[in-house]
Design a protein around this motif. Structure first.
Motif, PDB file in Angstrom:
ATOM      1  N   ASN A 122       0.940  -1.523  -0.080  1.00  0.00           N
ATOM      2  CA  ASN A 122      -0.171   0.287  -0.094  1.00  0.00           C
ATOM      3  C   ASN A 122       1.122   1.137  -0.376  1.00  0.00           C
ATOM      4  O   ASN A 122       0.380   2.647  -0.214  1.00  0.00           O
ATOM      5  N   ASN A 123       2.005   1.191   0.723  1.00  0.00           N
ATOM      6  CA  ASN A 123       2.927   2.426   0.272  1.00  0.00           C
ATOM      7  C   ASN A 123       4.037   2.282  -0.550  1.00  0.00           C
ATOM      8  O   ASN A 123       5.103   2.876  -0.808  1.00  0.00           O
ATOM      9  N   GLY A 124       4.229   1.470  -1.394  1.00  0.00           N
ATOM     10  CA  GLY A 124       5.373   1.778  -2.308  1.00  0.00           C
ATOM     11  C   GLY A 124       6.370   1.037  -1.377  1.00  0.00           C
ATOM     12  O   GLY A 124       7.377   1.458  -2.232  1.00  0.00           O
ATOM     13  N   VAL A 125       6.366   0.370  -0.965  1.00  0.00           N
ATOM     14  CA  VAL A 125       8.055  -0.244  -0.136  1.00  0.00           C
ATOM     15  C   VAL A 125       8.287  -1.234  -0.110  1.00  0.00           C
ATOM     16  O   VAL A 125       7.322  -1.784  -0.094  1.00  0.00           O
ATOM     17  N   PRO A 126       9.542  -1.592  -0.235  1.00  0.00           N
ATOM     18  CA  PRO A 126       9.451  -3.129  -0.729  1.00  0.00           C
ATOM     19  C   PRO A 126       8.944  -3.663   0.545  1.00  0.00           C
ATOM     20  O   PRO A 126       9.555  -3.613   2.261  1.00  0.00           O
ATOM     21  N   ALA A 127       8.216  -5.685   0.469  1.00  0.00           N
ATOM     22  CA  ALA A 127       8.076  -6.344   1.406  1.00  0.00           C
ATOM     23  C   ALA A 127       9.375  -7.049   1.996  1.00  0.00           C
ATOM     24  O   ALA A 127       9.091  -7.969   3.004  1.00  0.00           O
ATOM     25  N   GLU A 128      10.703  -7.052   1.427  1.00  0.00           N
ATOM     26  CA  GLU A 128      11.685  -8.088   1.744  1.00  0.00           C
ATOM     27  C   GLU A 128      11.939  -8.461   3.098  1.00  0.00           C
ATOM     28  O   GLU A 128      11.843  -8.948   3.666  1.00  0.00           O
ATOM     29  N   PRO A 129      11.942  -6.810   4.076  1.00  0.00           N
ATOM     30  CA  PRO A 129      12.376  -6.789   5.328  1.00  0.00           C
ATOM     31  C   PRO A 129      11.072  -7.597   6.216  1.00  0.00           C
ATOM     32  O   PRO A 129      11.409  -7.859   8.151  1.00  0.00           O
ATOM     33  N   CYS A 130       9.563  -7.812   6.058  1.00  0.00           N
ATOM     34  CA  CYS A 130       8.548  -8.214   6.654  1.00  0.00           C
ATOM     35  C   CYS A 130       9.428  -9.225   7.948  1.00  0.00           C
ATOM     36  O   CYS A 130       8.679  -9.623   8.049  1.00  0.00           O
ATOM     37  N   ALA A 131       9.453 -10.540   7.562  1.00  0.00           N
ATOM     38  CA  ALA A 131      10.098 -11.751   7.736  1.00  0.00           C
ATOM     39  C   ALA A 131      10.413 -11.266   9.033  1.00  0.00           C
ATOM     40  O   ALA A 131      10.500 -11.391  10.406  1.00  0.00           O
ATOM     41  N   CYS A 132      11.818 -10.019   8.537  1.00  0.00           N
ATOM     42  CA  CYS A 132      12.784  -9.830   9.941  1.00  0.00           C
ATOM     43  C   CYS A 132      12.070  -8.673  10.972  1.00  0.00           C
ATOM     44  O   CYS A 132      11.715  -8.772  12.192  1.00  0.00           O
ATOM     45  N   ILE A 133      10.708  -7.732  10.146  1.00  0.00           N
ATOM     46  CA  ILE A 133      10.245  -7.171  11.295  1.00  0.00           C
ATOM     47  C   ILE A 133       8.867  -7.965  12.130  1.00  0.00           C
ATOM     48  O   ILE A 133       9.171  -8.243  12.953  1.00  0.00           O
ATOM     49  N   ALA A 134       8.689  -9.049  11.324  1.00  0.00           N
ATOM     50  CA  ALA A 134       7.601  -9.811  12.755  1.00  0.00           C
ATOM     51  C   ALA A 134       8.473 -10.431  13.390  1.00  0.00           C
ATOM     52  O   ALA A 134       8.499 -10.816  14.552  1.00  0.00           O
ATOM     53  N   ASP A 135       9.883 -11.104  13.179  1.00  0.00           N
ATOM     54  CA  ASP A 135      10.798 -11.659  14.339  1.00  0.00           C
ATOM     55  C   ASP A 135      10.682 -10.717  14.775  1.00  0.00           C
ATOM     56  O   ASP A 135      11.002 -10.177  16.485  1.00  0.00           O
ATOM     57  N   ALA A 136      11.096  -9.799  14.322  1.00  0.00           N
ATOM     58  CA  ALA A 136      11.990  -8.133  15.250  1.00  0.00           C
ATOM     59  C   ALA A 136      10.592  -7.889  17.163  1.00  0.00           C
ATOM     60  O   ALA A 136      11.117  -7.476  17.757  1.00  0.00           O
ATOM     61  N   VAL A 137       9.075  -7.944  16.144  1.00  0.00           N
ATOM     62  CA  VAL A 137       8.111  -7.562  17.077  1.00  0.00           C
ATOM     63  C   VAL A 137       7.839  -8.821  17.315  1.00  0.00           C
ATOM     64  O   VAL A 137       6.846  -8.771  19.142  1.00  0.00           O
ATOM     65  N   SER A 138       7.277  -9.925  17.406  1.00  0.00           N
ATOM     66  CA  SER A 138       6.945 -10.990  18.417  1.00  0.00           C
ATOM     67  C   SER A 138       7.956 -11.485  19.223  1.00  0.00           C
ATOM     68  O   SER A 138       8.696 -10.619  20.029  1.00  0.00           O
ATOM     69  N   GLY A 139       7.159 -11.482  20.425  1.00  0.00           N
ATOM     70  CA  GLY A 139       7.456 -11.960  21.962  1.00  0.00           C
ATOM     71  C   GLY A 139       6.935 -10.521  22.687  1.00  0.00           C
ATOM     72  O   GLY A 139       7.710 -10.355  23.770  1.00  0.00           O
ATOM     73  N   HIS A 140       6.485  -8.866  22.031  1.00  0.00           N
ATOM     74  CA  HIS A 140       5.997  -7.537  22.254  1.00  0.00           C
ATOM     75  C   HIS A 140       5.215  -7.791  21.861  1.00  0.00           C
ATOM     76  O   HIS A 140       4.950  -7.142  20.876  1.00  0.00           O
ATOM     77  N   ALA A 141       4.332  -7.641  22.898  1.00  0.00           N
ATOM     78  CA  ALA A 141       2.364  -7.335  22.299  1.00  0.00           C
ATOM     79  C   ALA A 141       2.845  -6.038  22.311  1.00  0.00           C
ATOM     80  O   ALA A 141       1.697  -5.851  21.323  1.00  0.00           O
ATOM     81  N   ASP A 142       2.572  -5.235  22.677  1.00  0.00           N
ATOM     82  CA  ASP A 142       3.299  -3.662  22.751  1.00  0.00           C
ATOM     83  C   ASP A 142       3.465  -3.496  21.107  1.00  0.00           C
ATOM     84  O   ASP A 142       3.358  -2.397  20.982  1.00  0.00           O
ATOM     85  N   LEU A 143       4.807  -3.829  20.933  1.00  0.00           N
ATOM     86  CA  LEU A 143       5.321  -3.000  19.787  1.00  0.00           C
ATOM     87  C   LEU A 143       3.990  -4.259  18.608  1.00  0.00           C
ATOM     88  O   LEU A 143       4.129  -3.622  17.113  1.00  0.00           O
TER      89      LEU A 143
END
Length: 84
Positions: A33-54
């Motif tokens: 939706n924002n015209g940015v690459p999706a490649e970092p998405c797996a890393c981002i999902a890992d980075a916020v997992s385990g942190h409910a607020d994030l």
């Protein structure tokens, strides 16, 4: 009793995996939706997992303005993924 702990642990792992999947899907939708690459998405999902607020904050991102106005903690968790 021990069986209950094992079952609870297994359910927590499944729930955690489901939430990580939600984070990755939300990230991929955000990217599209924002015209940015999706490649970092797996890393981002890992980075916020385990942190409910994030994770809740990440799931609520819709626009680039949302990201730019997000908490310093969320941006600090996501930034290393963007540098890869």
């Amino acid at each position: 009793m021990k069986r209950s702990f094992v079952l609870a642990g297994a359910m927590a792992l499944v729930a955690s995996a489901a939430l990580a999947s939600d984070s990755q899907s939300a990230c991929e939708e955000f990217a599209a939706n924002n015209g940015v690459p999706a490649e970092p998405c797996a890393c981002i999902a890992d980075a916020v997992s385990g942190h409910a607020d994030l994770q809740a904050e990440q799931l609520a991102l819709v626009t680039m303005d949302d990201y730019e106005n997000s908490s310093a903690e969320l941006r600090a968790a996501i930034e290393p993924c963007l540098d890869e």
